[in-house]
Design an enzyme around this catalytic site. Structure first.
Site, PDB file in Angstrom:
ATOM      1  CE  LYS A  41      -3.754   0.866   3.020  1.00 55.15           C
ATOM      2  NZ  LYS A  41      -4.533   0.280   4.137  1.00 55.15           N
ATOM      3  CD  GLU A 123      -4.908 -25.514   8.387  1.00 58.71           C
ATOM      4  OE1 GLU A 123      -5.596 -25.141   9.351  1.00 58.71           O
ATOM      5  OE2 GLU A 123      -5.141 -26.540   7.741  1.00 58.71           O
ATOM      6  CB  ILE A 130      -3.389 -25.675  15.150  1.00 57.55           C
ATOM      7  CG1 ILE A 130      -2.722 -25.138  16.415  1.00 57.55           C
ATOM      8  CG2 ILE A 130      -3.974 -27.059  15.394  1.00 57.55           C
ATOM      9  CD1 ILE A 130      -3.679 -24.980  17.596  1.00 57.55           C
ATOM     10  N   GLY A 181       2.270  -7.181  22.426  1.00 58.01           N
ATOM     11  CA  GLY A 181       1.909  -7.372  21.022  1.00 58.01           C
ATOM     12  C   GLY A 181       0.945  -8.518  20.781  1.00 58.01           C
ATOM     13  CD  GLU A 184      -5.260  -6.832  15.848  1.00 60.33           C
ATOM     14  OE1 GLU A 184      -4.895  -5.827  15.222  1.00 60.33           O
ATOM     15  OE2 GLU A 184      -4.897  -7.980  15.558  1.00 60.33           O
ATOM     16  CE  LYS A 199      -8.356 -16.483  14.478  1.00 60.99           C
ATOM     17  NZ  LYS A 199      -7.639 -16.100  15.723  1.00 60.99           N
ATOM     18  N   GLY A 297       0.306 -14.478  15.708  1.00 56.98           N
ATOM     19  CA  GLY A 297       1.668 -14.009  15.556  1.00 56.98           C
ATOM     20  C   GLY A 297       2.195 -14.258  14.157  1.00 56.98           C
TER      21      GLY A 297
END
Lengths: 418, 418
Positions: A41, A123, A130, A181, A184, A199, A297
């Site tokens: 961007k 995924e 996972i 971290g 958000e 999810k 992460g």
């Protein structure tokens, strides 16, 4: 021995995930995948890669016939959907990590895959590292899946862990998560359950063939969970976790929701602490299967993207077996829930909505009850999310045997309790 | 949407696994799989199925052209290999649960699969209900797998759990395991590590493309682990588990063994108690992935067999990607191990084999030391298995940096310790 497709990748996004991916692909020539162009961007920003790699014109990727794979790891769900659908329509395979985009556009994305017959893998969009989608799709591909229960949001799990283990207040724990971290800067999406809900919408499809909008699913986050709830849970030998759950009912349909739950400390999901995720699958014969790993992460996300890219070499596609090859399941609201509710004042609690109340603790400043109600008393209502009211499911909360409900009510009536 | 193959099954073995499988296939018509004939050893035994289903002539299954799948769940490794190779040569797909047969005949079975190009699936042969082979094959199909560590034998894990949690002696714990049906009546195969070794031989192939005979791998069981070892472990915050481990070394080769290990209680494998199995996979980016489930018993085994049968509908085959599509790895003996050894008398301990000994506790009746030695001091020797000597790896036992070895030795020499 098959021949493998040489993959030429157009990458959207060069944040921590995108950059990590770029590096590992350079270091792993055996993957036969190279990034030809990266669309970003902000072209002014300094990047740790040759300048000629970058463009801010999406068409340089989407219209380049030599690029056969688009990898999309950007934050903007609307832009991501545009990229993914254009890429598929232009004959390119796609790997995405955008859970919100996928959850919001599931029917359109399913139609696009049918039309183009191209791989669209994601995924990374659920539980990051996972391999839960792949296992639901490939290994639990029969109709013997009794239930799936999972911690799918690392931020809220981190906060709950700190509230339990270090007795931090919610706000202190949230601050710590932000500093490290794990949340958000606008934490609403995590804290109020929206991220977990997205999810869960995706996983419901791969577990049961359910195509549902996020808005159709009962959910909340951990915004109202208090230190006193943690204390009650601990006394009972439980943790509190934010859990997505889906369970096949006696009527053959599926109950599904994302809600805080008491988890006995002997249960696998209780082992899931801090920013980790965990999935428990119960299927016919197999008893409980537990999958555990980092769910958030940059590196765990990059690893999932990488596995998807590797799978493209073998032309791997989700077949959506539960949806297309079996009788897909439907969501059901025909069940009761046994819940713990803590609150500041009885006036916030519509007692008539409960079938019965088994326990009430009205003395302390923070009061609580344990009772049974129909899920329709929660779906579409928000008394249980307002006025700092905190609702937590008890273990084995789902009751779908009406005989049990009637018997229990009758015995309580006879005892003069209700 | 693919069309699915109709599966007509010839089943060898009608013990608990075979009978369970028969029942679930009857109840699950959507699997499009039915058992046409069952071959059993003892035709006189009463069975809970129509008599015309059974035969004791293997050729009624192996030579029947209408049978396209052979499922083999018998105990005899030699007979199983004969069945499997005949079936493949006769053009039939095969599902097997015989770990010993597969481990003993890996090169021949690989050659047969190449020759016939037919599916030969055996998820049940390692960790039963945990889909570890499928995940190593499909999801961790790149060369970024750093290590795999697993509890693959439920019997020994049950015994160790009882020794730790209920302070039972080894022999008491073994007796309990036998009473509950978690150990063979001749428990040597479990206890002395042979069963774990067979599973590890299979997993090494799917993890790293290593084709090795069980006899080439360093191993022992838990036959010499004592209550006093459990006490020392507990003091240090460790469990003791029998663990299969494989780790990529700095030289690019792989260290692999099955040995008792100290496991810090914060580690996922410490969560694996009683008859459960667990697998921890470390790969580039993904950090640690943990898979957990029942690793033994009729139902978990049947569930794995069932998933393999389901996969045959889609003509699924192992591609042995690490072996055929990547540079397969080799086993290496070029590493050192930091070990705990307990013993009754110093005379049983060849001190000169150790690079150095960091700790020794010679006062108590049961003595122990912690020291570092080259793995070649264990491979092909058995001083560490004899005279009730008990060897347990320390956490992070593998040292493959020679500089560390030399530096440490030098500093100990300077300090006059060695």
């Amino acid at each position: 021995m098959e021949t493998h497709k040489q993959l030429t990748i157009g990458l959207f996004g060069f944040g921590v995930v995108g950059e990590g991916l770029y590096k590992v692909l350079q270091q792993t020539p055996s993957l036969k995948a190279s990034i030809k162009k990266v669309c970003i961007k902000n072209p002014a920003k300094k990047r740790h890669a040759p300048a000629e790699l970058f463009t801010s014109d999406k068409n340089e990727l989407l219209q380049d016939p030599s690029i056969n794979v688009i990898v999309e790891v950007i934050d903007d769900a609307v832009a991501a959907f545009d990229i993914v659908s254009t890429a598929l329509n232009n004959g390119k395979s796609v790997v995405s990590a955008s859970k919100k985009m996928i959850a919001d556009n599931l029917p359109a994305l399913l139609a696009l895959q049918k039309k183009t017959d191209l791989p669209f893998l994601y995924e990374a969009a659920a539980c990051a590292s996972i391999p839960v989608i792949r296992n639901l799709e490939e290994y639990y591909d029969n109709d013997l899946l009794h239930s799936i229960k999972a911690i799918v949001n690392g931020s809220t799990n981190f906060i709950l862990t700190k509230m339990f283990e270090e007795k931090l207040d919610f706000s202190e724990a949230l601050l710590l998560a932000q500093q490290l971290g794990f949340a958000e800067s606008n934490p609403k999406l995590d804290i109020e359950g929206y991220d977990a809900l997205n999810k869960w919408t995706i996983l419901l499809n791969h577990a049961y063939g359910i195509v549902s909008a996020p808005s159709e699913i009962l959910f909340t986050g951990i915004q109202n969970v208090q230190g006193s709830d943690a204390a009650v849970a601990k006394e009972k030998g439980y943790d509190i976790k934010l859990i997505g759950q889906a369970k096949k009912l006696k009527n053959g349909k599926v109950a599904a929701f994302v809600l805080p739950q008491f988890v006995p400390v002997s249960e696998p999901l209780s082992f899931v602490k801090n920013e980790y995720n965990g999935v428990v699958i119960e299927s016919g014969f197999a008893d409980k299967q537990f999958f555990y790993g980092k769910g958030a992460g940059s590196f765990p996300t990059a690893s999932a993207v990488l596995s998807d890219i590797a799978a493209l070499r073998y032309q791997y596609k989700y077949e959506y077996k539960k949806l297309y090859h079996h009788q897909p399941h439907e969501l059901s609201n025909d069940y009761y829930l046994k819940v713990y509710v803590s609150f500041d004042d009885w006036k916030f609690i519509p007692r008539e909505k409960f079938e019965w109340i088994e326990e009430w603790h009205a003395q302390a400043e923070r009061k609580y009850l344990i009772g049974v109600l129909h899920c329709n008393q929660l779906i579409g209502h928000d008394w249980w999310k307002q006025n700092a009211t905190s609702l937590v499911l008890t273990p084995d909360a789902i009751i779908d045997d009406l005989d049990i409900i009637h018997l229990k009510k009758r015995s309580l009536e006879l005892a003069g309790v209700i």
